[in-house]
Design an enzyme around this catalytic site. Structure first.
Site, short mmCIF file in Angstrom:
data_model
loop_
_atom_site.label_atom_id
_atom_site.label_comp_id
_atom_site.label_asym_id
_atom_site.label_seq_id
_atom_site.Cartn_x
_atom_site.Cartn_y
_atom_site.Cartn_z
N SER A 1 1.38 -9.87 -0.45
CA SER A 1 1.03 -8.45 -0.41
C SER A 1 1.36 -7.73 0.89
CB SER A 1 -0.47 -8.30 -0.71
OG SER A 1 -1.23 -9.07 0.19
N LYS B 1 0.81 -1.23 0.00
CA LYS B 1 0.00 0.00 0.00
C LYS B 1 0.84 1.28 0.00
CE LYS B 1 -4.32 -1.64 0.44
NZ LYS B 1 -5.44 -1.29 -0.45
#
Lengths: 322, 322
Positions: free
Chosen positions: B307, B56
């Site tokens: 991720s 992110k």
């Protein structure tokens, strides 16, 4: 009489060539948060990503790959319930050498299973009744096995030193190198690599306070021992440095020894988990524990060897709870 | 009307230049054990080692660093209780932009604390009473903040795509790329990077069975939603793909979608912990879950994007126990 040779650095260099393509070149990680917390530039050499999850693969491969064809046929024996056992078992499988591991009958089931999965034969003994050295010796005599002990062996030390050699090649200079110390194989090998590479790097061995035999041995010049100390860092529960090889090498090459509390070790494992996303066993976190707790005052560029990541689920849960 | 441009790959390339020296180039890991278990060559791109512990950071930096000076002075608002919140907060601190995060009042204390530690202001709301979109909109109108949503935004998608771009640069060719899918920012960005790089790589999005809205949307061409699904993979609890940006991009660039069970996710987190020494959050383990469970039949060289690694101690303990 000591078995220490004068050209140990050449042994480390030769080991490094031998390991090429067999051991992983492990990554070096850093963390802004860690650097800020300790006020230095820290680099972690991550041997938790090594084969079998610990640096021990290096020494085992270096020693076993040098055995003559007749010696390979005889098979290899060792005594260990930890990472050295798994390393010997895996290298045995890779090189087609039959391996026998002498393990206490109370060794954790997971470690036993992992060692067996690599194809080793396990010989159990009752640690209250017998010594592992005696059992190994009997089996050596009976079957002609070659003994490869966990640390007090020149080829083991040379193999373990290759992690630090790689470290210096990749990060250029370091002002300090912090290395966990159990039996002293990794520590003495690292110190040989640091000094041999012509570096002015200060090499410091880190032990748990509860298992401070090597620190006392280093300070007094006399070999001190501990008896199964209750530290969470199970890789450092070895009774002492090796009389023949690692004790003389630690005296000759290591600059200092420091100890850390159990709380500091637990804190370091948690920090590595939550902030750096690394699974590290308690013994592997000793260097970070020394930095975070202030046992070692860092100076300049600090290298830390993360020796392994083989922590069982129960121990990790206990640490995350505390 | 869709906000999707035709030159999205150029946006990813521009984002990659923008991120240089700010985001980490994360390591790529592999495991013989994993390869043997799944019968393929698997490469894991480890965004759990990215700043804030997840990919992110890439999107947040790419979006916020492009704001004009007057917009920077207005400040940025977003709604998220997860990794996007921390990313916006950290980038705000790095670029000197004031940030406001709208968070449900039942968000985990640790996530709230981490976001506040980066200097963001938190605005709490009761998710039973209000929608986060409404609260954000009111604050935007009142204070003139710039909204940077978690995924339905071209600059966010372009930033997230840089992880896959790096991946292709480093490993050369891949035959398959497995990417976790929540709101679709990482998935669509990765697919754009894969296709743009001229690769024949098949890009597959992976979702939990319990949060299969994107899979249904992909299969039907109509946007499907889920309502706070009870999956352990908290990063995928988003209600749907983004209508403006990520849904059209997923339809255009992604080759397939597959789902995995909760058991498979838990198994993957445990495997990554015990065998690869990686701390990975459940959403981050979706690709490995698809391989280990057989949901995806691997072909040739398989890339997997891990991720993120922001798993709290309680969740990890639960997983280690199961």
């Amino acid at each position: 009489m000591s078995k220490v040779a004068d050209n140990m650095f050449e042994f480390v260099q030769a080991a490094s060539k031998r390991l090429r393509g067999h051991a992983h070149i492990t990554p070096i990680m850093s963390s802004r948060t860690l650097n800020q917390r300790v006020g230095a530039q820290a680099y972690l050499k991550c041997e938790n990503f090594q084969r079998v999850g610990a640096f021990k693969f290096r020494g085992a491969y270096n020693a076993m790959s040098q055995l003559s064809e007749p010696d390979r046929k005889r098979g290899v024996i060792t005594h260990s319930s930890g990472n050295h056992a798994q390393a010997i078992a895996l290298v045995g499988r890779l090189l087609g050498i039959q391996t026998t591991i002498v393990m206490p009958d109370d060794a954790p089931a997971t470690k036993r299973a992992a060692t067996e999965a690599y194809g080793a034969s396990i010989v159990e003994y009752d640690p209250q009744e017998n010594s592992r050295e005696k059992i190994s010796e009997d089996l050596e005599n009976k079957h002609g096995y070659i003994l490869i002990p966990p640390y007090d062996h020149v080829d083991i030390v040379a193999g373990q030193g290759t992690a630090a050699l790689e470290f210096f090649e990749e990060v250029n200079s370091l002002d300090m190198l912090l290395v966990p110390c159990g039996g002293g194989g990794l520590l003495s090998g690292s110190a040989i690599a640091a000094k041999g590479a012509g570096s002015k790097c200060q090499v410091i061995g880190i032990e748990p306070e509860l298992a401070d035999d090597a620190t006392r041995s280093f300070q007094t010049g006399t070999l001190h021992t501990v008896n199964n100390p209750p530290t969470i860092a199970d890789g450092t529960r070895t009774p002492s440095l090796g009389e023949q090889v690692t004790f003389p090498l630690v005296l000759k090459y290591v600059d200092d020894m420091q100890t850390v509390s159990e709380e500091a070790i637990i804190e370091a494992v948690k920090f590595l988990f939550s902030r750096m996303k690394l699974v590290v066993e308690p013994s592997g976190a000793l260097g970070v524990a020394a930095l975070l707790s202030g046992s070692v005052k860092p100076r300049g560029r600090v290298g830390v060897i993360i020796s392994g990541g083989n922590i069982d689920a129960a121990t990790m849960k206990k640490i995350l709870d505390s």
